[in-house]
Design a protein around this motif. Structure first.
Motif, mmCIF file in Angstrom:
data_model
loop_
_atom_site.group_PDB
_atom_site.id
_atom_site.type_symbol
_atom_site.label_atom_id
_atom_site.label_comp_id
_atom_site.label_asym_id
_atom_site.label_seq_id
_atom_site.Cartn_x
_atom_site.Cartn_y
_atom_site.Cartn_z
ATOM 1 N N ALA A 132 38.518 43.732 52.413
ATOM 2 C CA ALA A 132 37.749 43.622 51.180
ATOM 3 C C ALA A 132 36.400 42.992 51.483
ATOM 4 O O ALA A 132 36.306 42.051 52.273
ATOM 5 C CB ALA A 132 38.506 42.763 50.175
ATOM 6 N N ASN A 135 34.594 38.864 46.803
ATOM 7 C CA ASN A 135 34.468 38.813 45.348
ATOM 8 C C ASN A 135 33.505 37.739 44.866
ATOM 9 O O ASN A 135 33.712 37.152 43.810
ATOM 10 C CB ASN A 135 35.850 38.556 44.718
ATOM 11 C CG ASN A 135 36.839 39.646 45.036
ATOM 12 O OD1 ASN A 135 36.460 40.800 45.178
ATOM 13 N ND2 ASN A 135 38.103 39.290 45.136
ATOM 14 N N SER A 137 30.027 38.272 44.622
ATOM 15 C CA SER A 137 28.796 38.907 44.153
ATOM 16 C C SER A 137 27.581 38.457 44.963
ATOM 17 O O SER A 137 26.553 38.063 44.421
ATOM 18 C CB SER A 137 28.590 38.602 42.664
ATOM 19 O OG SER A 137 27.530 39.388 42.155
ATOM 20 N N CYS A 154 33.580 47.665 49.444
ATOM 21 C CA CYS A 154 33.071 47.088 48.201
ATOM 22 C C CYS A 154 33.874 47.654 47.029
ATOM 23 O O CYS A 154 34.471 48.715 47.133
ATOM 24 C CB CYS A 154 31.598 47.449 47.996
ATOM 25 S SG CYS A 154 30.499 46.850 49.267
ATOM 26 N N SER A 155 33.832 46.971 45.904
ATOM 27 C CA SER A 155 34.535 47.411 44.705
ATOM 28 C C SER A 155 33.584 48.075 43.727
ATOM 29 O O SER A 155 32.484 47.578 43.477
ATOM 30 C CB SER A 155 35.195 46.208 44.027
ATOM 31 O OG SER A 155 35.758 46.581 42.783
ATOM 32 N N SER A 163 31.159 46.760 41.068
ATOM 33 C CA SER A 163 31.837 45.798 40.199
ATOM 34 C C SER A 163 31.034 44.506 40.191
ATOM 35 O O SER A 163 30.485 44.100 41.226
ATOM 36 C CB SER A 163 33.252 45.518 40.720
ATOM 37 O OG SER A 163 34.030 46.693 40.730
ATOM 38 N N SER A 166 31.891 42.134 43.055
ATOM 39 C CA SER A 166 31.951 42.617 44.436
ATOM 40 C C SER A 166 30.762 42.167 45.275
ATOM 41 O O SER A 166 29.622 42.162 44.830
ATOM 42 C CB SER A 166 32.016 44.141 44.465
ATOM 43 O OG SER A 166 32.153 44.602 45.800
ATOM 44 N N SER A 175 32.562 52.067 49.483
ATOM 45 C CA SER A 175 32.941 51.543 48.175
ATOM 46 C C SER A 175 34.132 52.335 47.672
ATOM 47 O O SER A 175 34.289 53.511 47.996
ATOM 48 C CB SER A 175 31.788 51.683 47.180
ATOM 49 O OG SER A 175 30.664 50.959 47.610
#
Length: 185
Positions: A132, A135, A137, A154-155, A163, A166, A175
């Motif tokens: 991952a 989270n 940002s 990335c999300s 997101s 992310s 992503s």
């Protein structure tokens, strides 16, 4: 955090024999379950049984292909405290057990040379490592996702935008949908 080895949608693919807790000495102990459902959620995204009328179908499952041998490992012997040693022990154990792909839904800021060396070593032995992006940002360096041998993910949202939580940046590779994803939880 482990995985729920009794979950109906994971029975065909979750390797109950390998779903163990790393004991901190490189050995296995029985996995009592999933401490916070994260491992069960991720295991479902990867290997939930195809077309069994329960839950979802994992991305690695498909018609006639429900033997993905997903291994859930709970690595931290200290609960919420997770050390480089815990992660290194897990990676080496996964490689020793014949893992072809290792998913790491974890990370932390900065570089870790020990972790980088171990990931480079198992990569050279044919293990694909996916992590991952994080989270927070931010585009700060995050380990293990920003290690060169790791596929950093990335999300994105349903609208195919990043997101809001992310991480992002040049060290990230791909992503994938990561907001409000249905799985086995």
């Amino acid at each position: 955090t482990g995985a729920d080895i009794k979950h109906a949608d994971l029975q065909a693919n979750l390797n109950k024999g390998l779903s163990k807790r790393i004991d901190g000495k490189g050995g296995f102990k029985a996995l009592p379950g999933d401490s916070d459902s994260h491992g069960t959620h991720v295991s479902g995204i990867i290997g939930a049984t195809y077309n069994n009328k329960v839950g979802i179908s994992g991305i690695a499952a498909g018609s006639g292909n429900n033997a993905e041998d997903v291994m859930g490992i709970d690595s931290s012997i200290w609960g919420s405290f997770f050390t480089t040693d815990d992660l290194v022990s897990s990676l080496l154990k996964a490689e020793e057990q014949g893992a072809k792909v290792v998913n790491l839904s974890l990370g932390g800021e900065g570089r870790d040379r020990i972790l980088e060396d171990v990931i480079e070593d198992i990569y050279k032995k044919g293990v694909t490592v996916v992590a991952a992006a994080g989270n927070e940002s931010t585009d700060d360096v995050v380990n293990p996702s920003d290690i060169g041998e790791v596929i950093s993910v990335c999300s994105t949202t349903r609208a195919n935008t990043l997101s809001d939580f992310s991480n992002f940046g040049l060290a990230k590779d791909i992503s994938a949908p990561g907001s409000n994803i249905k799985s086995s939880v």
